[in-house]
Design an enzyme around this catalytic site. Structure first.
Site, PDB file in Angstrom:
ATOM      1  N   HIS A 158       0.830  -1.213   0.000  1.00  9.87           N
ATOM      2  CA  HIS A 158       0.000   0.000   0.000  1.00  9.87           C
ATOM      3  C   HIS A 158       0.867   1.267   0.000  1.00  9.87           C
ATOM      4  O   HIS A 158       2.019   1.223  -0.389  1.00  9.87           O
ATOM      5  CB  HIS A 158      -0.979  -0.028   1.172  1.00  9.87           C
ATOM      6  CG  HIS A 158      -1.803  -1.282   1.202  1.00  9.87           C
ATOM      7  ND1 HIS A 158      -2.887  -1.487   0.370  1.00  9.87           N
ATOM      8  CD2 HIS A 158      -1.679  -2.426   1.941  1.00  9.87           C
ATOM      9  CE1 HIS A 158      -3.402  -2.691   0.600  1.00  9.87           C
ATOM     10  NE2 HIS A 158      -2.682  -3.286   1.545  1.00  9.87           N
TER      11      HIS A 158
ATOM     12  N   GLU B  59      -2.364   0.461   8.053  1.00  9.30           N
ATOM     13  CA  GLU B  59      -1.528  -0.598   7.496  1.00  9.30           C
ATOM     14  C   GLU B  59      -0.323  -0.067   6.731  1.00  9.30           C
ATOM     15  O   GLU B  59       0.799  -0.549   6.903  1.00  9.30           O
ATOM     16  CB  GLU B  59      -2.352  -1.509   6.589  1.00  9.30           C
ATOM     17  CG  GLU B  59      -1.540  -2.665   6.028  1.00  9.30           C
ATOM     18  CD  GLU B  59      -2.304  -3.532   5.055  1.00  9.30           C
ATOM     19  OE1 GLU B  59      -1.673  -4.451   4.482  1.00  9.30           O
ATOM     20  OE2 GLU B  59      -3.498  -3.289   4.850  1.00  9.30           O
TER      21      GLU B  59
ATOM     22  N   HIS C   2       2.515  -6.903   4.687  1.00  2.00           N
ATOM     23  CA  HIS C   2       1.136  -6.432   4.820  1.00  2.00           C
ATOM     24  C   HIS C   2       0.625  -6.698   6.237  1.00  2.00           C
ATOM     25  O   HIS C   2       1.266  -7.387   7.031  1.00  2.00           O
ATOM     26  CB  HIS C   2       0.219  -7.146   3.818  1.00  2.00           C
ATOM     27  CG  HIS C   2       0.454  -6.749   2.398  1.00  2.00           C
ATOM     28  ND1 HIS C   2      -0.321  -5.829   1.737  1.00  2.00           N
ATOM     29  CD2 HIS C   2       1.399  -7.155   1.514  1.00  2.00           C
ATOM     30  CE1 HIS C   2       0.128  -5.675   0.503  1.00  2.00           C
ATOM     31  NE2 HIS C   2       1.178  -6.474   0.340  1.00  2.00           N
TER      32      HIS C   2
ATOM     33  N   GLU D 124       1.659 -11.536   5.927  1.00  6.87           N
ATOM     34  CA  GLU D 124       0.624 -10.812   6.672  1.00  6.87           C
ATOM     35  C   GLU D 124       1.087 -10.810   8.124  1.00  6.87           C
ATOM     36  O   GLU D 124       1.006 -11.822   8.818  1.00  6.87           O
ATOM     37  CB  GLU D 124      -0.735 -11.494   6.529  1.00  6.87           C
ATOM     38  CG  GLU D 124      -1.301 -11.498   5.118  1.00  6.87           C
ATOM     39  CD  GLU D 124      -1.944 -10.173   4.725  1.00  6.87           C
ATOM     40  OE1 GLU D 124      -1.850  -9.216   5.523  1.00  6.87           O
ATOM     41  OE2 GLU D 124      -2.530 -10.103   3.640  1.00  6.87           O
TER      42      GLU D 124
END
Length: 271
Positions: free
Chosen positions: A96, A110, A163, A229
């Protein structure tokens, strides 16, 4: 004085008292308004000062990590440089960025967590004699195609995307997960399992498993690739940990250890 005159004077006194009360109330309001405005201005100035001070500290902290100025800190790299081959290149992708904040839960954003851990991971890997390329080093929009192009154009040996997870149906779900493209991707699977094994040795970081998923960055990179993650922002306790600088450092250390361990297993031939 007759009753009629008495009643008339009584009404006049009541009216006079009402006028006096209204007059005093208006005076109090007139006095309070500038006082309240001054208090709000002072609070606003203090908030802005604190906000910018924290941002400066955060930027300085990032720059320390990014430029290696914190190499003399008390936290030592978990792996030795003796067994890592010079020239091994890792692309670290902070997921992102820019207008794409990713998952947001309270103060946990995030994109910021991803970048913070990516910068820490870069510093640790470089201390371990590994070349690191970042897909982004600041808060900016980078497309998925651009991220994979950075890796492919640089002929990197390994790609890792960072992430944070989110699961609306179960706020109790927590733990780090690591994804690779498919079960036939032997090298990617090796990295994913090595990272999970290294992170699971930490008492503070909860882990789940390594598994396959067809994410764009995993399908379109030409080298072993994993997507981590790092935890669930939908889990309040874990989201607070992910905001903590020491916890992020521990995450980066363990992920780096997993990468280094897999390099040392001899899956790759170095020039």
């Amino acid at each position: 004085m007759n009753r009629k005159q008495y009643q008339k004077r009584k009404k006049l006194r009541k009216r006079k008292m009402k006028r006096l009360m209204i007059a005093y109330l208006l005076r109090a309001i007139v006095i309070l308004i500038p006082i309240i405005m001054m208090i709000l201005m002072v609070c606003g100035c203090l908030y802005i000062y604190e906000r910018f001070t924290k941002e400066d500290e955060k930027v300085n902290k990032y720059m320390d990590i990014y430029t290696g100025r914190n190499a003399g800190s008390d936290v030592a790299p978990v792996a030795s440089t003796e067994n890592n081959a010079p020239g091994f290149c890792v692309v670290v992708d902070a997921g992102h960025g820019g207008s794409d904040g990713g998952t947001v839960s309270g103060k946990a954003v995030e994109k910021d967590i991803n970048l913070s851990v990516a910068l820490k991971l870069k510093a640790i890997l470089e201390d371990d004699n590994i070349e690191v390329i970042l897909t982004r080093s600041s808060d900016e929009n980078i497309s998925l195609a651009e991220r994979t192009s950075v890796a492919n154009d640089s002929n990197a040996d390994f790609f890792i995307s960072l992430h944070c997870n989110y699961y609306e149906k179960g706020a109790q779900i927590a733990g780090l997960e690591c994804y690779y493209n498919n079960s036939n991707a032997t090298e990617s699977k090796g990295y994913a399992e090595s990272i999970i094994n290294a992170v699971s040795l930490s008492e503070d970081i909860e882990t789940r498993y390594a598994k396959t998923e067809g994410y764009y960055v995993l399908r379109n990179t030409q080298m072993p690739a994993v997507l981590v993650e790092m935890g669930f922002l939908s889990n309040y306790s874990e989201s607070q940990k992910l905001l903590d600088d020491d916890y992020q450092e521990s995450l980066a250390q363990r992920i780096a250890e997993g990468i280094s361990n897999e390099i040392k297993r001899g899956y790759h031939t170095f020039s």
